[in-house]
Design an enzyme around this catalytic site. Structure first.
Site, PDB file in Angstrom:
ATOM      1  N   ASP A  55       0.821  -1.221   0.000  1.00 35.05           N
ATOM      2  CA  ASP A  55       0.000   0.000   0.000  1.00 35.05           C
ATOM      3  C   ASP A  55       0.842   1.251   0.000  1.00 35.05           C
ATOM      4  OD1 ASP A  55      -2.242  -1.512  -0.029  1.00 35.05           O
ATOM      5  OD2 ASP A  55      -2.945  -0.985   1.987  1.00 35.05           O
ATOM      6  N   CYS A 161      -8.587   1.722 -10.167  1.00 42.74           N
ATOM      7  CA  CYS A 161      -8.005   1.039  -9.002  1.00 42.74           C
ATOM      8  C   CYS A 161      -8.886   1.235  -7.780  1.00 42.74           C
ATOM      9  CB  CYS A 161      -6.606   1.584  -8.732  1.00 42.74           C
ATOM     10  SG  CYS A 161      -5.575   1.605 -10.205  1.00 42.74           S
ATOM     11  N   TYR A 165     -11.281  -2.009  -5.927  1.00 45.54           N
ATOM     12  CA  TYR A 165     -11.214  -2.484  -4.544  1.00 45.54           C
ATOM     13  C   TYR A 165     -12.513  -2.208  -3.793  1.00 45.54           C
ATOM     14  CZ  TYR A 165      -6.371  -3.740  -5.166  1.00 45.54           C
ATOM     15  OH  TYR A 165      -5.230  -4.366  -5.599  1.00 45.54           O
ATOM     16  N   GLU A 234      -3.716  -3.709 -12.239  1.00 44.47           N
ATOM     17  CA  GLU A 234      -4.259  -4.040 -10.921  1.00 44.47           C
ATOM     18  C   GLU A 234      -4.638  -5.522 -10.860  1.00 44.47           C
ATOM     19  OE1 GLU A 234      -4.473  -2.828  -8.046  1.00 44.47           O
ATOM     20  OE2 GLU A 234      -3.777  -0.795  -8.439  1.00 44.47           O
TER      21      GLU A 234
END
Length: 565
Positions: A55, A161, A165, A234
């Site tokens: 991250d 992205c 998520y 991704e």
């Protein structure tokens, strides 16, 4: 599959359009071993921590890209919005360790930047610096137009992205009881599906929509390419996460040893094909009659005009629909039963079987199929439209080196040659077609039919005969009609494609459970981790639903890493 909304507006901007266009990548991510294990709560915590240790690299790249985008923004309002996005990223960076503690884990020690992480962050920073597909902006960018374009390009590399998520977390949380406290990744999932995270993803998309309004068609193509490339990178990141569990996906690798043979059975009409084959064959007959009408000369007494053919087909079709609905209504139990009533279902389907046989007899007696040429049938088959992703699945299946696979088509179609020619148009040689056959004399149909596949029982008989010839088969059946029900139930995995109202209603009344495939795989993964194997009969009476062939492809063969453009 879930979607997303932008400020409650029904107007579709470029962000929503691109998200919907590249659904294959999000399906591939959702059905990946990493996400399936994470959703089941069985993912090794070291694997999870290794993943989120990346991250910091993503957040640093986002902050730097936002800084450049802020400089490009010509409008004060846009500049302020980008500043807020950057501040949120910097705050997240500062609080990263505290957040990991909140999620219930000790922050991981410093971890090297993974190759997949480097690929995405390099791509993002190059895009933000103006290096887009060979297009570079040397020196100072002067015009407002150039600035707007680069800001849009940068956001197009970030937007998917955030949304990906957010989407994944919501899909997983939908399977977890709100009161559930044992799922070790629930707090992390909650953070990705939170209103704050959703709002950040939405702001990026709204800004991308706004900045793209003034772009030319060619520049919008660049935005689309960058968005897609970000999605693929991704996806690559998710697919390259190490998973040490034995996973339910892809199922071809779970059953890739020499002892087990994966056998795939599939219906054809409206499962593979986009239209019903009977309607196509009727149209061929009508067109052939029209050509005869136009050819001149005297009409033979036995020759039927195209108008008569069209009326005949319309009457046959109307009668079929009316009697089918009456038959379904007659066999439908008044109330749903608890647990699968297999015997009751078989008795009900016997009536469906009798109905289908009567309908085929009417078609033969009408001579609707008489005079059809084999060449016309094959030509029509070659141009038949398939469901999106269907042909690609079978191409991938035939190229797969990871599994031993047999493939069989089981269909009520009146003509096996139509099915074979339909697959051949995609360079697919499908020999195992089990359906009815037209009778020909010198390649011209007599109107008669060799009746081999007319009922659910016929399909089940073929399914069982093929399965029993294999010492240890693992079977997947893909279908979407009432005629597929018995075979779907008999398979190790019965997959229902599409949403047939009569199939779902009838099945539910006889105690069949219809479960979305993703949800079913998460449950199966939990069972696999607990027992080391799948109890095939433990899920008897459960069928799995999908809305696309992308889901089927990823479940059986696994996600493919598409090289970024």
């Amino acid at each position: 599959m879930g979607g997303f909304g932008l400020n409650g507006s029904d107007e579709e901007g470029i962000a929503r359009r691109l998200w919907n266009k590249f659904k294959n990548e999000r399906v591939s991510a959702l059905y990946s071993p990493f996400i399936i294990c994470l959703a089941s709560g069985t993912l090794d915590s070291h694997t999870f921590l290794h993943c989120i240790s990346q991250d910091v690299y993503f957040l640093q790249a986002f902050a730097q890209a936002y800084k450049l985008a802020e400089e490009y923004a010509d409008d004060d309002e846009d500049k302020e919005a980008i500043i807020k996005l950057r501040k949120r990223v910097l705050k997240r960076l500062r609080n990263q360790d505290a957040l990991i503690h909140e999620w219930g884990f000790d922050p991981p020690k410093e971890s090297a930047c993974q190759t997949a992480t480097v690929k995405y962050t390099d791509f993002l920073l190059e895009t933000a610096a103006g290096k887009v597909g060979g297009e570079k902006f040397p020196g100072k960018i002067v015009t407002p137009f150039e600035k707007t374009k680069l800001a849009a390009y940068t956001l197009s590399a970030i937007a998917p992205c955030m949304r990906l998520y957010n989407f994944i977390s919501k899909e997983i949380l939908a399977l977890i009881d709100p009161e559930e406290s044992k799922h070790i990744y629930k707090k992390w999932l909650n953070s990705l599906s939170s209103e704050k995270f959703e709002a950040s993803a939405g702001r990026i998309e709204v800004m991308l929509d706004k900045l793209s309004v003034s772009l030319t068609g060619e520049e919008l193509e660049v935005v689309e390419r960058l968005y897609h490339q970000a999605m693929k990178l991704e996806l690559e990141f998710i697919l390259t996460q190490s998973v040490f569990n034995r996973t339910i996906v892809p199922v071809s690798q779970l059953h890739s040893n020499a002892e087990e043979n994966l056998i795939i059975f599939c219906d054809f009409d409206l499962t593979c094909s986009a239209i019903d084959s009977s309607a196509l064959l009727a149209e061929i007959a009508i067109v052939a009659a029209s050509k005869a009408d136009l050819s001149g000369g005297e009409t033979q007494p036995s020759q039927t005009s195209s108008g008569d053919f069209r009326t005949m087909w319309s009457n046959l079709f109307s009668q079929y629909i009316e009697e089918y609905e009456q038959c379904i209504e007659t066999i439908m139990p008044n109330e749903a039963v608890e647990g699968l009533d297999y015997e009751g279902l078989c008795k009900a389907l016997e009536q469906i079987s009798n109905f289908e046989k009567r309908a085929n007899s009417r078609v033969i007696d009408s001579n609707l199929m008489r005079g059809l040429s084999l060449s016309d049938i094959k030509r029509a088959g070659e141009h038949l439209n398939f469901q999106d992703g269907c042909k690609q699945f079978f191409k991938d299946l035939m190229k797969s080196e990871n599994c031993v696979t047999d493939f069989h088509v089981l269909s009520y179609c009146w003509c096996d040659d139509l099915i074979k020619s339909a697959f051949s148009s995609g360079d697919l040689s499908v020999q195992n077609v089990h359906s009815n056959c037209l009778v020909y004399e010198e390649s011209i149909s007599t109107g008669n039919m060799i009746r081999m596949m007319e009922s659910p029982m016929d399909k089940l008989q073929v399914f069982n005969d093929i399965s029993k010839n294999d010492s240890k088969p693992f079977t997947v059946y893909i279908g979407g009609s009432v005629g597929d029900l018995l075979s779907l139930l008999e398979a190790d995995f019965g997959i229902v494609f599409g949403l047939s109202g009569s199939l779902m209603k009838l099945g539910s009344r006889f105690g069949i459970s219809f479960v979305p495939l993703f949800s079913g795989l998460v449950n199966n993964q939990r069972e696999l981790d607990e027992n080391g194997c799948l109890n095939r009969k433990g899920s008897y009476g459960v069928l799995y639903t999908v809305s696309s062939w992308d889901e089927i492809n990823t479940f059986i063969l696994g996600a493919k890493q598409v090289p970024p453009s």
